[in-house]
Structure formats: C-alpha cells, structure tokens
Write a protein that holds these residues in place. Sequence first.
Motif, PDB file in Angstrom:
ATOM      1  N   LEU A  86     105.694 159.656  73.221  1.00  0.00           N
ATOM      2  CA  LEU A  86     104.420 159.436  74.197  1.00  0.00           C
ATOM      3  C   LEU A  86     103.562 159.018  72.973  1.00  0.00           C
ATOM      4  O   LEU A  86     103.132 159.910  72.042  1.00  0.00           O
ATOM      5  CB  LEU A  86     104.080 160.636  74.933  1.00  0.00           C
ATOM      6  CG  LEU A  86     102.594 160.849  75.420  1.00  0.00           C
ATOM      7  CD1 LEU A  86     102.273 159.624  76.324  1.00  0.00           C
ATOM      8  CD2 LEU A  86     102.150 162.274  75.993  1.00  0.00           C
ATOM      9  N   SER A  87     102.658 157.989  73.142  1.00  0.00           N
ATOM     10  CA  SER A  87     101.526 157.715  72.267  1.00  0.00           C
ATOM     11  C   SER A  87     100.173 157.567  73.123  1.00  0.00           C
ATOM     12  O   SER A  87     100.318 156.749  74.212  1.00  0.00           O
ATOM     13  CB  SER A  87     102.009 156.517  71.588  1.00  0.00           C
ATOM     14  OG  SER A  87     102.161 155.451  72.182  1.00  0.00           O
ATOM     15  N   VAL A  88      99.177 158.041  72.727  1.00  0.00           N
ATOM     16  CA  VAL A  88      97.885 157.953  73.525  1.00  0.00           C
ATOM     17  C   VAL A  88      96.913 157.411  72.291  1.00  0.00           C
ATOM     18  O   VAL A  88      96.963 158.142  71.399  1.00  0.00           O
ATOM     19  CB  VAL A  88      97.530 159.245  74.185  1.00  0.00           C
ATOM     20  CG1 VAL A  88      96.026 159.000  74.810  1.00  0.00           C
ATOM     21  CG2 VAL A  88      98.327 159.664  75.174  1.00  0.00           C
ATOM     22  N   GLY A  89      96.221 156.362  72.526  1.00  0.00           N
ATOM     23  CA  GLY A  89      95.294 156.046  71.622  1.00  0.00           C
ATOM     24  C   GLY A  89      93.887 155.875  72.505  1.00  0.00           C
ATOM     25  O   GLY A  89      94.022 155.119  73.173  1.00  0.00           O
ATOM     26  N   LEU A  90      92.750 156.610  71.706  1.00  0.00           N
ATOM     27  CA  LEU A  90      91.365 156.410  72.502  1.00  0.00           C
ATOM     28  C   LEU A  90      90.461 155.837  71.264  1.00  0.00           C
ATOM     29  O   LEU A  90      90.702 156.197  70.127  1.00  0.00           O
ATOM     30  CB  LEU A  90      90.962 157.732  72.643  1.00  0.00           C
ATOM     31  CG  LEU A  90      91.821 158.604  73.652  1.00  0.00           C
ATOM     32  CD1 LEU A  90      91.111 160.243  73.803  1.00  0.00           C
ATOM     33  CD2 LEU A  90      91.992 157.959  74.989  1.00  0.00           C
ATOM     34  N   SER A  91      89.893 154.558  71.461  1.00  0.00           N
ATOM     35  CA  SER A  91      89.270 153.958  70.391  1.00  0.00           C
ATOM     36  C   SER A  91      88.027 153.278  71.006  1.00  0.00           C
ATOM     37  O   SER A  91      87.743 153.214  72.260  1.00  0.00           O
ATOM     38  CB  SER A  91      90.289 152.932  69.812  1.00  0.00           C
ATOM     39  OG  SER A  91      90.814 152.056  70.671  1.00  0.00           O
ATOM     40  N   LYS A  92      87.372 152.920  70.089  1.00  0.00           N
ATOM     41  CA  LYS A  92      86.013 152.051  70.189  1.00  0.00           C
ATOM     42  C   LYS A  92      85.833 150.910  68.994  1.00  0.00           C
ATOM     43  O   LYS A  92      85.891 151.265  67.925  1.00  0.00           O
ATOM     44  CB  LYS A  92      84.711 152.868  70.294  1.00  0.00           C
ATOM     45  CG  LYS A  92      83.759 152.272  70.656  1.00  0.00           C
ATOM     46  CD  LYS A  92      82.423 153.355  70.874  1.00  0.00           C
ATOM     47  CE  LYS A  92      81.053 152.186  71.135  1.00  0.00           C
ATOM     48  NZ  LYS A  92      80.024 153.366  71.386  1.00  0.00           N
ATOM     49  N   THR A  93      85.780 149.697  69.410  1.00  0.00           N
ATOM     50  CA  THR A  93      85.768 148.764  68.362  1.00  0.00           C
ATOM     51  C   THR A  93      84.271 147.990  68.645  1.00  0.00           C
ATOM     52  O   THR A  93      84.366 147.506  69.672  1.00  0.00           O
ATOM     53  CB  THR A  93      86.947 147.994  68.427  1.00  0.00           C
ATOM     54  OG1 THR A  93      87.946 148.749  67.916  1.00  0.00           O
ATOM     55  CG2 THR A  93      86.715 146.880  67.088  1.00  0.00           C
ATOM     56  N   ARG A  94      83.380 147.549  67.577  1.00  0.00           N
ATOM     57  CA  ARG A  94      82.417 146.852  67.989  1.00  0.00           C
ATOM     58  C   ARG A  94      82.195 145.627  66.886  1.00  0.00           C
ATOM     59  O   ARG A  94      82.751 145.978  65.707  1.00  0.00           O
ATOM     60  CB  ARG A  94      81.095 147.782  67.714  1.00  0.00           C
ATOM     61  CG  ARG A  94      81.022 149.234  68.594  1.00  0.00           C
ATOM     62  CD  ARG A  94      81.072 148.466  70.097  1.00  0.00           C
ATOM     63  NE  ARG A  94      79.394 148.267  70.251  1.00  0.00           N
ATOM     64  CZ  ARG A  94      79.083 148.073  71.693  1.00  0.00           C
ATOM     65  NH1 ARG A  94      79.919 148.058  72.695  1.00  0.00           N
ATOM     66  NH2 ARG A  94      77.751 147.547  71.515  1.00  0.00           N
ATOM     67  N   ARG A  95      81.555 144.684  67.012  1.00  0.00           N
ATOM     68  CA  ARG A  95      81.239 143.714  66.023  1.00  0.00           C
ATOM     69  C   ARG A  95      79.575 143.483  66.031  1.00  0.00           C
ATOM     70  O   ARG A  95      78.820 143.772  67.261  1.00  0.00           O
ATOM     71  CB  ARG A  95      81.823 142.490  66.388  1.00  0.00           C
ATOM     72  CG  ARG A  95      83.330 142.485  66.285  1.00  0.00           C
ATOM     73  CD  ARG A  95      83.673 142.256  64.877  1.00  0.00           C
ATOM     74  NE  ARG A  95      85.015 142.082  64.564  1.00  0.00           N
ATOM     75  CZ  ARG A  95      86.061 143.104  64.331  1.00  0.00           C
ATOM     76  NH1 ARG A  95      85.411 144.163  64.447  1.00  0.00           N
ATOM     77  NH2 ARG A  95      87.063 142.646  64.114  1.00  0.00           N
ATOM     78  N   ARG A  96      78.980 143.004  65.007  1.00  0.00           N
ATOM     79  CA  ARG A  96      77.569 142.912  64.991  1.00  0.00           C
ATOM     80  C   ARG A  96      77.206 141.510  64.127  1.00  0.00           C
ATOM     81  O   ARG A  96      77.617 141.371  63.057  1.00  0.00           O
ATOM     82  CB  ARG A  96      76.819 144.047  64.271  1.00  0.00           C
ATOM     83  CG  ARG A  96      75.391 144.008  64.145  1.00  0.00           C
ATOM     84  CD  ARG A  96      74.866 145.116  63.523  1.00  0.00           C
ATOM     85  NE  ARG A  96      73.333 145.076  63.276  1.00  0.00           N
ATOM     86  CZ  ARG A  96      72.588 145.368  64.325  1.00  0.00           C
ATOM     87  NH1 ARG A  96      72.817 145.977  65.458  1.00  0.00           N
ATOM     88  NH2 ARG A  96      71.222 145.232  64.145  1.00  0.00           N
TER      89      ARG A  96
ATOM     90  N   ASN B 145     101.444 154.815  75.911  1.00  0.00           N
ATOM     91  CA  ASN B 145     102.577 154.272  76.067  1.00  0.00           C
ATOM     92  C   ASN B 145     103.788 155.501  76.096  1.00  0.00           C
ATOM     93  O   ASN B 145     103.486 156.558  75.533  1.00  0.00           O
ATOM     94  CB  ASN B 145     103.169 153.569  74.684  1.00  0.00           C
ATOM     95  CG  ASN B 145     102.497 152.181  74.727  1.00  0.00           C
ATOM     96  OD1 ASN B 145     102.998 151.210  75.405  1.00  0.00           O
ATOM     97  ND2 ASN B 145     101.552 151.844  73.782  1.00  0.00           N
ATOM     98  N   VAL B 146     104.688 155.366  77.247  1.00  0.00           N
ATOM     99  CA  VAL B 146     105.491 156.491  77.500  1.00  0.00           C
ATOM    100  C   VAL B 146     107.062 155.719  77.255  1.00  0.00           C
ATOM    101  O   VAL B 146     107.317 154.596  77.901  1.00  0.00           O
ATOM    102  CB  VAL B 146     105.527 157.262  78.883  1.00  0.00           C
ATOM    103  CG1 VAL B 146     106.644 158.160  78.635  1.00  0.00           C
ATOM    104  CG2 VAL B 146     104.043 157.676  79.051  1.00  0.00           C
ATOM    105  N   VAL B 147     107.880 156.191  76.491  1.00  0.00           N
ATOM    106  CA  VAL B 147     109.096 155.800  76.203  1.00  0.00           C
ATOM    107  C   VAL B 147     110.344 156.697  76.357  1.00  0.00           C
ATOM    108  O   VAL B 147     110.130 157.794  75.533  1.00  0.00           O
ATOM    109  CB  VAL B 147     109.352 155.039  74.817  1.00  0.00           C
ATOM    110  CG1 VAL B 147     110.782 154.673  74.500  1.00  0.00           C
ATOM    111  CG2 VAL B 147     108.376 153.725  74.462  1.00  0.00           C
TER     112      VAL B 147
END
Length: 642
Positions: free
Chosen positions: A535-545, A564-566
């Motif tokens: 089990l993989s869990v990703g929490l993210s935030k990506t910005r450009r400026r 993702n659950v495998v």
Amino acid sequence: MTDATRRHARAPYRLAHWMLIAGCVGGASAATAQTAKDAKPVETETLAPVVVNSTRAQPAGKLTMTGEELSRIPGTAGDPIKALQSLPGVVTTSDGDGSPAIRGSRPSDNAYYIDFLPVGYMFHAGGFVSVVHADLVKQFDLYTAAFGPEYDDVHGGIIDVTLRKPRTDKFAAKVNVSLFGADVLLEGPVSDNQSFYFAAKRSYFDLLYRKDITDDDSGVIFSLPRYGDYQGKYVWRLSDRNELTFSATGADDKIKFTIPNSSTTAQHEPVLAGDSTSEQSTNTQAMTWDASLSAHASNKLALGHSDYRSKGKIGSAVSADLKFETLFAREQFRFRPNEDHDIAVGGILTSQKVGLDLDLLDAHCTEFDPKCDLSSANRYKIDENIKVNTAVLYAKDRWQLAPNWATTVGVHYSHNNYLNRSYIEPRLGLEWRASNSTTVNAAWGKHNEMPDGIQILKDIGNAGLGHMRATHSVLGLTHKLNDGWSVKTEAYYKKFNDFVVADPLVNYVNGGSGEAKGVEFFIKKERTSKFSGWLSVGLSKTRRRNDIKNQEFRFEYDQPVIINVVADYKPSSKWTFGAKWSYHSGNLTTPIVGSTQDANGRYHPIYGELNTERLPAFHRLDLRADQIITPRLSVYYEITNA
C-alpha cells in the motif's frame, strides 16, 4: 545517450505532444502464453565485489524492487518497468500517457539507465509499454530525490534498471504472445566462459485493427501506434576477476494521425489541421569492463556509441528531422581503504553531433503560459549541425562514523561547452540505525538540468540561458516487522530556481521558480506466505512561480492525493491471483472564460488563471490471474480498468 541529448531531440514535439498520446491506447483484456525450454534461467557467477554491508537500509529517496515482483502487478501486461507507475512518488496523468513525473518534476526531467548505460527513452507510445524485455529485468532502482553524484544532470528522478546475465547451463527460448504484440528471447552458453541472449519485441495491433480511432473530445483521428525494440548481451568471463560485456539495444516508435478541418482542435489551431506523423528511434552499442582489482577495490568502465533520430510532421505547424550521434564513456572506481570508508570516484563523458532540420512555428510557450497560439506564431527554419560535449565528474565516501551512524559525503561537477556552464554541487546523506528493525535516513543535495533543446538554440531560443537548479531534502524512516512486513515513511521538500519563461526581447530567460513538498507512506508485505503486496499513499503539493510577473500557480502534475494498493494471492503452485487499485486527484486544467473573434473570423479563447480547475478524481481497478499449465507453458489473464 545522455539525458541532455534526449531532451534536445524531443523538444520540438512538446508543441503537440499531447496529440501524439491522447486516446491512443486504453484498457483491454489480455491473455499471454509463454513457452520455454526451462522455466528458470541460470546466471553466470558474478565477480567478487567490493564488500558492502547487506544489512544497510536503502538511502532516503531510493526504492528498490525486483523484476520478479514487479512483473506480477495487474494492469502492466507483465511489464516490470511499467509497474513503476504504482510506486510512491510517481505521478501519471492518464492511462495513455504513462511516462513518470517524479516529485514535482516533468517526465522529461528524469534520467534513465540500463546496466550502467544511459538510454534515450524507456517507454513506447507515451508510456504504454517499456522498451525492455520483461524476463530480463533483475532489479529496478527508483531514485525520487537527493540521488547520488554518480548520475547525470536532472532535477526529477533516476530510473536505473539492472538486467540479469544470460544463462550458462543450456540453450533456451521463450515466446510471449498477447493481444498487443509478441516477443521472443533466445539465450545460452557459447563456451565455458561465454554466453549470450537476444530479445526482440514487436507490436501488431496496428496490423490486426486497421480502422482509425476518432477522439470524441478533440476530433483527432488516430491510427494505432507501432513499436518495436531489441536487447542483446554477450558476456565473456576473461578470468575470475575480469569480465567483458558487449551490449546492443534499440527501440523505434511510429504513429500517424489526422486533424480534420472541422475538428475542435483545428478550429482552435488551424495550423494543426491535416495529416501528421511522428517517428523516433534509438540504438546503443557498448562494451563494459568489470574488474575486481582486489578484495577492497573494483572498477567498472563502459565505452559506447548511440544514435537517436526523431522525425515528424504536425500539420503545417512543425516539420522536423533531428539526428543525434553520441560517443560516451562512463567510469566508476570503488575501494574500501578500511572498514569505515566506502569510496567511489568516476565520471561520464559524452561527445554529441547534432543535426537539425527544422521548419516550425514557435510561440515561445512554456509551462508558465496558459495561452499558446501556434497559428499566429513566427515561423523558423533551421538547418545546421551542432557539437555538444559534456562532462560529469564525481566523488563520494560513505563513512561509518559509529556502529549505528553513517554519513555519505559527495560532490558532483558538470560542464557543457554549448552553454559554457559549469556547476559544482554537494550531495549529503545520513543514516541512523535506531534499532535492529528501525533506521532513520536523511539526504540533501543540489542538482541542475540543462534547459530544453529548443530553448537554447540561437535565433529561436537563447544560448545565454543558465541551467535549471534544484535543492532536494528528504527525511525517511524504515521499520521492519515480523512475517515479511515493513513500513517506510518519507517527507521531502524540493526547491526549484531558474526555470525558463518566455521573454519578448530575448525569447527566453531564467525567470521561474517553484517548490514541491509532501509525505509518502509505503507498507509492504514480502511473499513469506500465500499473500504479498503493498500500500502506498502520497500526499503532496507542487507550485510554480513566474518571478518576473509575480504569478504563482499549481504545477500541471500536482496531484495532492495518490493511493496504490497491490495485492497478490497464491493459493497453490499453479494459480496466482492479483489486484491493483489506483486512486489519484484529478488533473488540473486552465478554464476558458470567454472568446474573441479576429478579422479572419477565427475565435480565440480567453483563459482564466493557469491550472485553477481540477477534473474529478480518478480511480481504476486491474485484475490478474496467472496459471502454470506445464513447466514450459504458462498463461495469464488480465482485465485492465475493470
């Protein structure tokens, strides 16, 4: 081929890249039959390596998987490299475009290696299938941040694939047949100290289904893509301490499509109307010398040649023929002067001849611009030859400070003569073994990447640009449990500078920045019983400026939640059942808030703020069943997007 070469070759097609991949491939059921004279290959004995402590935890930002466990993942048609789309830190935007975007960077910001050798590209048809025969993949290393100084200049990630050696006991053949294509593998001994394998793959759904496919949203008419590839390896064991490997690999892709004048795409961009084609191919030949110099020192040297060609036509907007020929050398010397130090020094040298024949409209668009009007852009014609030399030199030392503490100190130097830029960048790592089952890792490093090829060409671009810069920071914890269970958690932060933005005076300038931050959880169960998976869990935030315009926005690959659950269940020696469920936040879009009409009657959209709307969340379930009929025949059944 170096990653800089790959980006140079692909750059003109960024203008219409989405058309090449949107709607080309979708989910389907598949059944594959395999035949072989022996089910399990036998490898040659490996050279005596420099002693490495096998109990070390993986460095921060690195994930290692075996080809065997990746090849069983549902939805991949047995392709272990395509399975990286299910690993933490990886973002994909659709089933048709499976090229990985890694922790806040674009797919083109990655570097790919196979058996120590740089390769031009890793995936066919926008990520539908990899260019490597599935049965040859031994190990897969994914570096998502703060990778070591021994790799090329990119700020995304590193995909490093290790292929197994040819079998040495007897000759064997293996055939795979599926709904999409077929591949063959031949291998065996030539003498007591020499062995080989050769594998080839070819798609044939373009032969079975000759009807064109129309995309309902854009009106674009596609023919099914065609692809093929090959891998060859000849291993010659000169002595117990010296081994030569001769490698040859190649891949090619071709797709045709038509944009009718009546389609919404042509109404928006008239210059895209008409018949279009895209072809690309790459070939690499190399010799690698592995030498075990002593019980404490080893050397690995690779000398090779590669060629890459990208040719295509997109309506009347782009006509391009790009040819690249590259000579490269990669060297790595490792030694352990004592029990506390493991030192590596080496480098990568390339000499590239680039032939450009371009006739294209270029609106100087970048990821910072919501509007990209090709039909009113200036036309450029370029017919020239360029020579680009690059050098990467590095050194690193893993120092065992105490029984439970270790640090890795490295430095990376790079230079290219085209932009005449040089960079010296530190790379640091720290390991703390808190207990026999718990390890804390941290890594930090500075990275750079050459701008896209079209942005640095004289006249059309700006040959005075600097490289894009990034600083990676990662903190991770790994804890091993009983019965094959393990838990890995990582938090990361990437700071980007000197992104390229459009400029009305000099075409492009280094005027953009950004950041990516997140936390990932990876729970894995090894096959110690009938059940395995992760089990993989990703929490993210990506910005450009855009620092020039003082505008900040969400990056197009920003997906705040990815799960993702495998699961893999083996009730008997003949049957294995698997399932994979994937979920991610919806893709970002730029809203159209109105339109204007010019003197020719053409409507121009008025865009809102960049990437301010998000499509609904996406999820998908893939199912798979493997059946061993005889020792020489196995079948798997797969339902994609069930």
